[in-house]
Design an enzyme around this catalytic site. Structure first.
Site, PDB file in Angstrom:
ATOM      1  N   ASP A   1      27.350  34.516  27.127  1.00  0.00           N
ATOM      2  CA  ASP A   1      27.930  34.424  28.463  1.00  0.00           C
ATOM      3  C   ASP A   1      28.848  33.208  28.499  1.00  0.00           C
ATOM      4  O   ASP A   1      28.374  32.068  28.416  1.00  0.00           O
ATOM      5  CB  ASP A   1      26.787  34.295  29.478  1.00  0.00           C
ATOM      6  CG  ASP A   1      27.258  34.076  30.902  1.00  0.00           C
ATOM      7  OD1 ASP A   1      28.480  33.998  31.160  1.00  0.00           O
ATOM      8  OD2 ASP A   1      26.374  33.965  31.772  1.00  0.00           O
ATOM      9  N   ILE A   2      30.140  33.428  28.627  1.00  0.00           N
ATOM     10  CA  ILE A   2      31.098  32.324  28.585  1.00  0.00           C
ATOM     11  C   ILE A   2      30.847  31.304  29.691  1.00  0.00           C
ATOM     12  O   ILE A   2      31.123  30.124  29.525  1.00  0.00           O
ATOM     13  CB  ILE A   2      32.552  32.843  28.614  1.00  0.00           C
ATOM     14  CG1 ILE A   2      33.519  31.754  28.130  1.00  0.00           C
ATOM     15  CG2 ILE A   2      32.922  33.390  29.990  1.00  0.00           C
ATOM     16  CD1 ILE A   2      34.901  32.253  27.815  1.00  0.00           C
TER      17      ILE A   2
ATOM     18  N   GLY B   1      34.624  41.979  35.437  1.00  0.00           N
ATOM     19  CA  GLY B   1      34.418  41.447  34.095  1.00  0.00           C
ATOM     20  C   GLY B   1      34.234  39.947  34.055  1.00  0.00           C
ATOM     21  O   GLY B   1      33.575  39.347  34.914  1.00  0.00           O
ATOM     22  N   VAL B   2      34.840  39.334  33.046  1.00  0.00           N
ATOM     23  CA  VAL B   2      34.694  37.890  32.850  1.00  0.00           C
ATOM     24  C   VAL B   2      35.270  37.111  34.032  1.00  0.00           C
ATOM     25  O   VAL B   2      34.739  36.073  34.429  1.00  0.00           O
ATOM     26  CB  VAL B   2      35.306  37.441  31.497  1.00  0.00           C
ATOM     27  CG1 VAL B   2      36.818  37.520  31.500  1.00  0.00           C
ATOM     28  CG2 VAL B   2      34.856  36.045  31.128  1.00  0.00           C
ATOM     29  N   ASP B   3      36.335  37.611  34.623  1.00  0.00           N
ATOM     30  CA  ASP B   3      36.964  36.961  35.774  1.00  0.00           C
ATOM     31  C   ASP B   3      35.969  36.843  36.926  1.00  0.00           C
ATOM     32  O   ASP B   3      35.764  35.761  37.495  1.00  0.00           O
ATOM     33  CB  ASP B   3      38.195  37.764  36.192  1.00  0.00           C
ATOM     34  CG  ASP B   3      39.062  37.068  37.229  1.00  0.00           C
ATOM     35  OD1 ASP B   3      38.921  35.853  37.438  1.00  0.00           O
ATOM     36  OD2 ASP B   3      39.910  37.763  37.823  1.00  0.00           O
TER      37      ASP B   3
ATOM     38  N   SER C   1      42.179  40.525  27.659  1.00  0.00           N
ATOM     39  CA  SER C   1      42.804  41.847  27.847  1.00  0.00           C
ATOM     40  C   SER C   1      42.024  43.019  27.281  1.00  0.00           C
ATOM     41  O   SER C   1      42.480  44.152  27.360  1.00  0.00           O
ATOM     42  CB  SER C   1      44.241  41.886  27.296  1.00  0.00           C
ATOM     43  OG  SER C   1      45.125  41.218  28.164  1.00  0.00           O
ATOM     44  N   THR C   2      40.835  42.793  26.700  1.00  0.00           N
ATOM     45  CA  THR C   2      40.118  43.899  26.052  1.00  0.00           C
ATOM     46  C   THR C   2      39.193  44.663  26.987  1.00  0.00           C
ATOM     47  O   THR C   2      38.624  45.672  26.589  1.00  0.00           O
ATOM     48  CB  THR C   2      39.296  43.400  24.848  1.00  0.00           C
ATOM     49  OG1 THR C   2      38.304  42.473  25.306  1.00  0.00           O
ATOM     50  CG2 THR C   2      40.192  42.742  23.814  1.00  0.00           C
TER      51      THR C   2
ATOM     52  N   VAL D   1      39.115  45.804  31.232  1.00  0.00           N
ATOM     53  CA  VAL D   1      39.816  46.792  32.048  1.00  0.00           C
ATOM     54  C   VAL D   1      41.312  46.861  31.742  1.00  0.00           C
ATOM     55  O   VAL D   1      41.952  47.861  32.072  1.00  0.00           O
ATOM     56  CB  VAL D   1      39.603  46.555  33.566  1.00  0.00           C
ATOM     57  CG1 VAL D   1      38.144  46.708  33.938  1.00  0.00           C
ATOM     58  CG2 VAL D   1      40.141  45.208  33.999  1.00  0.00           C
TER      59      VAL D   1
END
Length: 172
Positions: free
Chosen positions: A11-12, A33-35, A118-119, A121
């Protein structure tokens, strides 16, 4: 100074680094996602701060405080949406990594964690994206001493690892 690369599954938002990179959208106001995970972990102050920035263009990067994150900084970069590769996507993706490292240098961050930009959505093929990530980070002049690629699933770990094995003949 030698740049050290690391690859982790995790988990970043929990990484103990000076700066984490957010695979953001143009508004910088959060998303999926990550955002979304970064915005939730950082707290409402992050979106309030981002509202003052006026967004970010594809291939560019901007920096904010980390607020409730362990990381002191969040570097927001907007990766390209995949449209088959003939619309400048590789160059724009490489620019995300270069610009993120430039923002890290501006705040003297020594350790930076990147997601696979970018990987999700945005649909960039994972193998192509990880190759660009690794090559760009390795070839970009920076004062950052450690870059950690943080994968959110085993498929992403495997993609990074296969590129690293091909390019160096060894593990990290």
């Amino acid at each position: 100074m030698t740049l050290r690369l690391e690859l982790v599954l995790g988990d970043i938002t929990a990484e103990d680094v000076d700066a984490i990179v957010n695979a953001a959208n143009h508004t910088l106001l959060g998303g999926g996602g990550v955002d979304g995970a970064i915005h939730r972990a950082a707290g409402p102050e992050l979106v309030e701060y981002c509202r003052t920035l006026g967004g970010c263009e594809t291939g560019e990067a901007t920096i904010t405080p980390g607020f409730n994150l362990t990381a002191r900084w969040v570097i927001h970069t907007v990766g390209p949406v995949w449209h088959g590769g003939g619309h400048g996507e590789p160059e724009l993706l490489a620019s995300c990594y270069r610009e993120s490292l430039a923002r890290a240098d501006e705040v003297e961050a020594e350790t930076v964690a990147f997601p696979a930009i970018s990987t999700g959505v945005f649909g960039y093929p994972i193998e192509a994206a990880t190759a660009i990530a690794i090559e760009t980070v390795r070839s970009t002049p920076t004062n950052v001493s450690e870059v950690r690629f943080v994968a959110f699933n085993q498929e992403t770990v495997d993609a990074y690892q296969s590129i690293l094995d091909l390019s160096t003949g060894t593990d990290l």
